[in-house]
Design a protein around this motif. Structure first.
Motif, mmCIF file in Angstrom:
data_model
loop_
_atom_site.group_PDB
_atom_site.id
_atom_site.type_symbol
_atom_site.label_atom_id
_atom_site.label_comp_id
_atom_site.label_asym_id
_atom_site.label_seq_id
_atom_site.Cartn_x
_atom_site.Cartn_y
_atom_site.Cartn_z
ATOM 1 N N UNK A 127 0.820 -1.205 0.000
ATOM 2 C CA UNK A 127 0.000 0.000 0.000
ATOM 3 C C UNK A 127 0.861 1.265 0.000
ATOM 4 N N UNK A 128 0.301 2.330 -0.573
ATOM 5 C CA UNK A 128 1.032 3.587 -0.717
ATOM 6 C C UNK A 128 1.141 4.325 0.613
ATOM 7 N N UNK A 129 2.343 4.781 0.915
ATOM 8 C CA UNK A 129 2.525 5.649 2.082
ATOM 9 C C UNK A 129 2.511 7.105 1.613
ATOM 10 N N UNK A 130 2.353 8.017 2.558
ATOM 11 C CA UNK A 130 2.240 9.437 2.211
ATOM 12 C C UNK A 130 3.486 9.953 1.519
ATOM 13 N N UNK A 131 4.634 9.295 1.771
ATOM 14 C CA UNK A 131 5.903 9.732 1.168
ATOM 15 C C UNK A 131 6.066 9.230 -0.265
ATOM 16 N N UNK A 132 5.148 8.400 -0.756
ATOM 17 C CA UNK A 132 5.248 7.883 -2.137
ATOM 18 C C UNK A 132 5.191 9.046 -3.123
ATOM 19 N N UNK A 133 5.722 8.816 -4.340
ATOM 20 C CA UNK A 133 5.744 9.932 -5.297
ATOM 21 C C UNK A 133 4.323 10.302 -5.726
ATOM 22 N N UNK A 134 4.148 11.577 -5.944
ATOM 23 C CA UNK A 134 2.825 12.088 -6.322
ATOM 24 C C UNK A 134 2.890 12.536 -7.783
ATOM 25 N N UNK A 135 2.283 11.724 -8.635
ATOM 26 C CA UNK A 135 2.244 12.033 -10.073
ATOM 27 C C UNK A 135 0.801 11.860 -10.531
ATOM 28 N N UNK A 136 -0.052 12.870 -10.251
ATOM 29 C CA UNK A 136 -1.473 12.707 -10.569
ATOM 30 C C UNK A 136 -1.703 12.423 -12.054
ATOM 31 N N UNK A 137 -2.746 11.631 -12.316
ATOM 32 C CA UNK A 137 -3.010 11.225 -13.703
ATOM 33 C C UNK A 137 -4.134 12.029 -14.345
ATOM 34 N N UNK A 138 -4.699 12.989 -13.625
ATOM 35 C CA UNK A 138 -5.782 13.804 -14.192
ATOM 36 C C UNK A 138 -5.807 15.156 -13.479
ATOM 37 N N UNK A 139 -6.520 16.146 -14.047
ATOM 38 C CA UNK A 139 -6.545 17.487 -13.433
ATOM 39 C C UNK A 139 -7.074 17.471 -11.998
ATOM 40 N N UNK A 140 -8.031 16.580 -11.690
ATOM 41 C CA UNK A 140 -8.559 16.497 -10.323
ATOM 42 C C UNK A 140 -7.433 16.163 -9.330
ATOM 43 N N UNK A 141 -6.625 15.147 -9.657
ATOM 44 C CA UNK A 141 -5.509 14.769 -8.778
ATOM 45 C C UNK A 141 -4.511 15.911 -8.645
ATOM 46 N N UNK A 142 -4.266 16.618 -9.751
ATOM 47 C CA UNK A 142 -3.314 17.747 -9.716
ATOM 48 C C UNK A 142 -3.830 18.873 -8.835
ATOM 49 N N UNK A 143 -5.139 19.180 -8.951
ATOM 50 C CA UNK A 143 -5.674 20.299 -8.157
ATOM 51 C C UNK A 143 -5.708 19.934 -6.681
ATOM 52 N N UNK A 144 -5.948 18.659 -6.369
ATOM 53 C CA UNK A 144 -5.941 18.231 -4.971
ATOM 54 C C UNK A 144 -4.526 18.308 -4.390
ATOM 55 N N UNK A 145 -3.539 17.955 -5.212
ATOM 56 C CA UNK A 145 -2.145 18.030 -4.753
ATOM 57 C C UNK A 145 -1.730 19.486 -4.551
ATOM 58 N N UNK A 146 -2.120 20.331 -5.490
ATOM 59 C CA UNK A 146 -1.800 21.757 -5.356
ATOM 60 C C UNK A 146 -2.459 22.334 -4.099
ATOM 61 N N UNK A 147 -3.674 21.874 -3.816
ATOM 62 C CA UNK A 147 -4.393 22.350 -2.627
ATOM 63 C C UNK A 147 -3.612 22.018 -1.349
#
Ligand code: NAD
Length: 313
Positions: A127-147
């Motif tokens: 399972x993914x830990x919070x330290x795993x790399x963040x490479x969103x696959x759609x604009x929703x994931x990107x906006x949540x990461x930016x938030x």
């Protein structure tokens, strides 16, 4: 507690508001009703219909003067984010920044902001830990990461403690069956209408399905924890809110069959392009930080969800 909940007329928000009110807490809801439903509003809670991007937000939060803010308002659909990435980014990223700025100005003690498994993208290991790399696959994931980053940028060093809660796949009563994310809601809705459930792919794909009551429990536990939740290593101070378990879509249907009394056929169609095959989030950081663990078994959560959907029809 006195809690301001953005998005309190939505699926997770309305379950949270109900639990807080039942616990004797004071609640104020801010929601623009874009996807929220009036039936979800509890008259015991204060309510203002407002877009979080409205300039009046700072004044409203100052007037309400809550002790805590739980920020759940969002453009929560991946499909809509692909169609209108600008609006998605405005609501999810800039909207979160504005809620955080308003919370800081009002001297709020702690702000929790809803994030998502969508920030991770294709997993390297599970399972993914919070330290795993963040490479969103759609604009929703990107906006949540930016938030998440904007939350930290507004609140780091202020009197307002903060955390981003990365929910896995949430299911339960009041989920909108019209939304594309809620596969449990969609299956319940179809079975209730006498239609066959439709599965994209062969049913072996897995997700970390978490019951909404567990998510509400995590939020309440995070609000009431004596420990400071903000930490510096990852911007936005993220915590996975998940079970850590992988449940296949076929497994979900097996749990739903006895609850719904449905033993009919299931239709399998081609997998959707871009869908992640397997996903699970490790919830141990939340357990260490504020002593929370998911506790609702899949069969129990599915049965409660079915009861709610079947009462609608
Ligand atoms: N449901 C899930 O499986 C899941 C998983 C991960 C993260 N999340 C996140 O959890 C939060 C709640 O999700 P949900 O499933 O309850 O979604 P939802 O769509 O049911 O609720 C969102 C609420 O926010 C309101 N809203 C939207 N834009 C707004 C704006 N600009 N101003 C004010 N209110 C606005 C909507 O009217 C709605 O009531 C969201 O931030 C979502 O991204 C949900």
């Amino acid at each position: 507690m006195h809690v301001l909940v953005t998005g309190g007329a939505g699926f997770i928000g309305s379950n949270l508001v109900r639990a807080l009110l039942s616990g004797g807490h004071q609640v104020f809801v801010v929601d623009d009703m874009s996807t929220g439903s009036a039936a979800n509003l509890d008259p015991r809670a204060g309510f203002r219909k407002m877009d979080i991007l409205d300039d009046g937000l700072v004044e409203l939060v100052a007037q309400v003067a809550p002790e805590f803010v739980v920020h759940l308002a969002a453009q929560a659909s991946v499909t809509v984010s692909l169609r209108d990435p600008e609006r998605d980014r405005a609501v999810n990223a800039e909207g979160t920044r504005r809620v955080a700025a308003a919370a800081r100005a009002a001297g709020v003690r702690r702000m929790l902001s809803a994030s998502s498994a969508a920030v991770y993208g294709e997993p390297e290991s599970l399972p993914l830990q919070e330290s795993a790399s963040t490479v969103p696959m759609n604009p929703y994931g990107s906006s949540k990461l930016e938030a998440e980053g904007l939350l930290a940028a507004e609140l780091a060093g202020s009197a307002t403690d903060y955390a981003s809660l990365r929910f896995s796949n949430v299911y339960g009563p009041r989920q909108d069956a019209a939304g594309e994310g809620g596969v449990v809601a969609i299956f319940c809705d179809r079975i209730g209408k006498g239609e066959k459930p439709v599965v994209f792919g062969d049913g072996s794909q897995t997700r970390d399905f978490i019951y909404v009551g567990d998510v509400v429990g995590a939020i309440v536990q995070a609000l009431t924890s004596d420990a400071a939740l903000a930490y510096d290593e990852i911007p936005g101070s993220p915590y996975n809110i998940s079970t850590g378990e992988r449940i296949s879509v076929d497994g979900l249907i097996m749990a739903l069959r006895p609850a719904a009394g449905y033993f009919g056929p299931v239709t399998y169609v081609a997998a959707r392009e871009g869908d992640i095959v397997h996903s699970a989030l490790d919830p141990s950081r939340a357990e260490h930080a504020f002593g929370w663990q998911a506790g609702v078994e899949l069969e129990t959560g599915i049965a409660a969800t079915w009861r709610w959907f079947s009462a609608l029809s």
